[in-house]
Write an enzyme that holds these catalytic residues in place. Structure first.
Site, PDB file in Angstrom:
ATOM      1  N   GLY A   1       0.841  -1.198   0.000  1.00  0.00           N
ATOM      2  CA  GLY A   1       0.000   0.000   0.000  1.00  0.00           C
ATOM      3  C   GLY A   1       0.870   1.238   0.000  1.00  0.00           C
ATOM      4  O   GLY A   1       2.051   1.183   0.357  1.00  0.00           O
TER       5      GLY A   1
ATOM      6  N   GLY B   1       0.914   5.548   0.906  1.00  0.00           N
ATOM      7  CA  GLY B   1       0.274   6.765   1.419  1.00  0.00           C
ATOM      8  C   GLY B   1       0.960   7.942   0.736  1.00  0.00           C
ATOM      9  O   GLY B   1       1.762   7.754  -0.177  1.00  0.00           O
ATOM     10  N   GLN B   2       0.696   9.158   1.189  1.00  0.00           N
ATOM     11  CA  GLN B   2       1.261  10.359   0.542  1.00  0.00           C
ATOM     12  C   GLN B   2       2.792  10.343   0.653  1.00  0.00           C
ATOM     13  O   GLN B   2       3.490  10.443  -0.353  1.00  0.00           O
ATOM     14  CB  GLN B   2       0.720  11.609   1.236  1.00  0.00           C
ATOM     15  CG  GLN B   2       1.041  12.905   0.492  1.00  0.00           C
ATOM     16  CD  GLN B   2       0.584  14.125   1.292  1.00  0.00           C
ATOM     17  OE1 GLN B   2       0.182  13.990   2.437  1.00  0.00           O
ATOM     18  NE2 GLN B   2       0.648  15.285   0.678  1.00  0.00           N
TER      19      GLN B   2
ATOM     20  N   ALA C   1       4.418   7.799   2.311  1.00  0.00           N
ATOM     21  CA  ALA C   1       4.759   6.513   2.917  1.00  0.00           C
ATOM     22  C   ALA C   1       4.469   5.366   1.972  1.00  0.00           C
ATOM     23  O   ALA C   1       3.644   5.471   1.084  1.00  0.00           O
ATOM     24  CB  ALA C   1       3.928   6.324   4.200  1.00  0.00           C
TER      25      ALA C   1
ATOM     26  N   VAL D   1       3.815   1.099   2.391  1.00  0.00           N
ATOM     27  CA  VAL D   1       3.636  -0.026   3.321  1.00  0.00           C
ATOM     28  C   VAL D   1       4.092  -1.295   2.613  1.00  0.00           C
ATOM     29  O   VAL D   1       3.679  -1.553   1.481  1.00  0.00           O
ATOM     30  CB  VAL D   1       2.164  -0.170   3.761  1.00  0.00           C
ATOM     31  CG1 VAL D   1       2.018  -1.288   4.793  1.00  0.00           C
ATOM     32  CG2 VAL D   1       1.642   1.142   4.339  1.00  0.00           C
TER      33      VAL D   1
ATOM     34  N   LYS E   1       5.644   0.207   7.616  1.00  0.00           N
ATOM     35  CA  LYS E   1       5.275   1.475   6.965  1.00  0.00           C
ATOM     36  C   LYS E   1       6.517   2.363   6.943  1.00  0.00           C
ATOM     37  O   LYS E   1       7.009   2.781   7.999  1.00  0.00           O
ATOM     38  CB  LYS E   1       4.124   2.170   7.694  1.00  0.00           C
ATOM     39  CG  LYS E   1       3.722   3.495   7.037  1.00  0.00           C
ATOM     40  CD  LYS E   1       2.566   4.189   7.723  1.00  0.00           C
ATOM     41  CE  LYS E   1       2.221   5.486   7.004  1.00  0.00           C
ATOM     42  NZ  LYS E   1       1.142   6.245   7.682  1.00  0.00           N
TER      43      LYS E   1
ATOM     44  N   ASP F   1      -9.813  10.556   9.414  1.00  0.00           N
ATOM     45  CA  ASP F   1      -9.637  10.122   8.014  1.00  0.00           C
ATOM     46  C   ASP F   1     -10.328   8.784   7.781  1.00  0.00           C
ATOM     47  O   ASP F   1      -9.816   7.894   7.097  1.00  0.00           O
ATOM     48  CB  ASP F   1      -8.132  10.010   7.680  1.00  0.00           C
ATOM     49  CG  ASP F   1      -7.882  10.041   6.170  1.00  0.00           C
ATOM     50  OD1 ASP F   1      -6.787   9.613   5.726  1.00  0.00           O
ATOM     51  OD2 ASP F   1      -8.796  10.471   5.429  1.00  0.00           O
TER      52      ASP F   1
END
Ligand code: 38G
Length: 280
Positions: free
Chosen positions: A19, A21-22, A24, A26, A41, A137
């Site tokens: 996965g 993130g902005q 990050a 994972v 992460k 969020d």
């Protein structure tokens, strides 16, 4: 929690991306000693005056929140490593994919199943709110299933979460348009009630497959939110119980002081009623 300075590669074998993130990524990882699997992460630290990378205070905030929480529906944090470029969180691995990927195979869920998923989200959020932590969020990709075929829910991504004491004035423009509450759009003080609005949006989608406020663009979506412009279209809600609609209506309330609290939601008959039939 101490930030370990030795290389994460000594103890763990780093695997594939699962996965992003902005700031990050994972990745799956495996503890060499035991063979146990975890999620790692990797968060890029902001360096110098740049805008790339996450601010250390934001990373520390997520770590403090994950350290303070301990609940079966909230992701568990085990260790933190630090290099000069990154902070690495070693987390409980959740392998079942996003709840909504499960939903997309089904288009929409029957009420018992939707109620069971929402009940688990409520249990996790109740744990947060009892500690004055707002997730801020709550959206489909932050709600994962423990394993394939499992119905056990885990909340992830506390990157925007905040400890908000009652009466504390916290404002921020963040979150994903479709799921944010009117107070976020209008840049008014946020609170744990901001999560309750998002739970209303999530429930609406789980039951119908449609998104209540989604417009042609972000502008339209924000306008739909601040003007409470949503309805239970017969096309999607034909056959949905009045109890389920009442549950949603108690959450999609503009004035956050009048919005149902996590405690009121846990007592709502749409949650209590199905509990007997469908143990999560
Ligand atoms: C992204 O930020 C966080 C992720 C996590 C976390 C923890 C355990 C864990 N196990 C699996 C995952 C994860 C993270 C992001 C995406 C996915 C995956 O379910 N998405 C599949 C992509 N989909 C579009 C095919 C799985 N996670 N994510 C925890 C805290 C965070 O702040």
């Amino acid at each position: 929690m101490e930030f370990k300075k030795e290389s994460v590669d000594i103890k763990y074998e780093i695997g594939d991306d699962i996965g992003r993130g902005q700031f990050a990524t994972v990745k799956r990882c495996r503890e060499k000693q035991t063979g146990s699997e975890f999620a790692a992460k990797f968060i890029r630290k902001r360096r110098g005056g740049g805008r790339r990378g996450a601010k250390l205070e934001d990373i520390q905030r997520e770590i403090e929140i994950l350290t303070e929480t301990n609940h079966r529906n909230i992701i568990n944090l085990y260790e933190v490593y630090e290099t000069n470029r990154e902070i690495i969180l070693i987390l409980e691995l959740v392998d079942g994919g996003e709840l909504f990927e499960h939903l997309s195979e089904r288009d929409k869920l029957c009420e018992e199943e939707a109620s069971s998923f929402i009940k688990q989200i409520l249990d996790g959020v109740e744990h947060l709110h009892s500690k004055h932590i707002a997730h801020l969020d709550l959206k489909p990709e932050n709600i994962l299933l423990q394993d394939r075929g499992s119905t056990a829910v885990k909340l992830i991504d506390f990157g925007l979460s905040r400890k908000i004491a009652p009466k504390q004035d916290v404002r921020a423009m963040m979150g994903t348009a479709e799921f944010v509450a009117p107070e976020v759009v209008s840049y008014e003080p946020l609170s744990v009630a901001t999560d309750m609005w998002s739970i209303g949006v999530l429930t609406y989608i789980l039951l119908s497959g449609a998104s209540p406020f989604l417009g042609e663009n972000q502008q339209d979506t924000y306008h739909n939110i601040t003007s409470l412009n949503y309805q239970f279209d017969e096309e999607y809600f034909d056959g949905t119980s009045e109890l389920a609609k009442d549950f949603i209506q108690n959450l999609l309330v503009k004035d956050q002081r009048k919005r149902a609290t996590i405690y009121e939601c846990l007592k709502h008959p749409w949650i209590k009623h199905y509990l007997n039939h469908y143990q999560s």
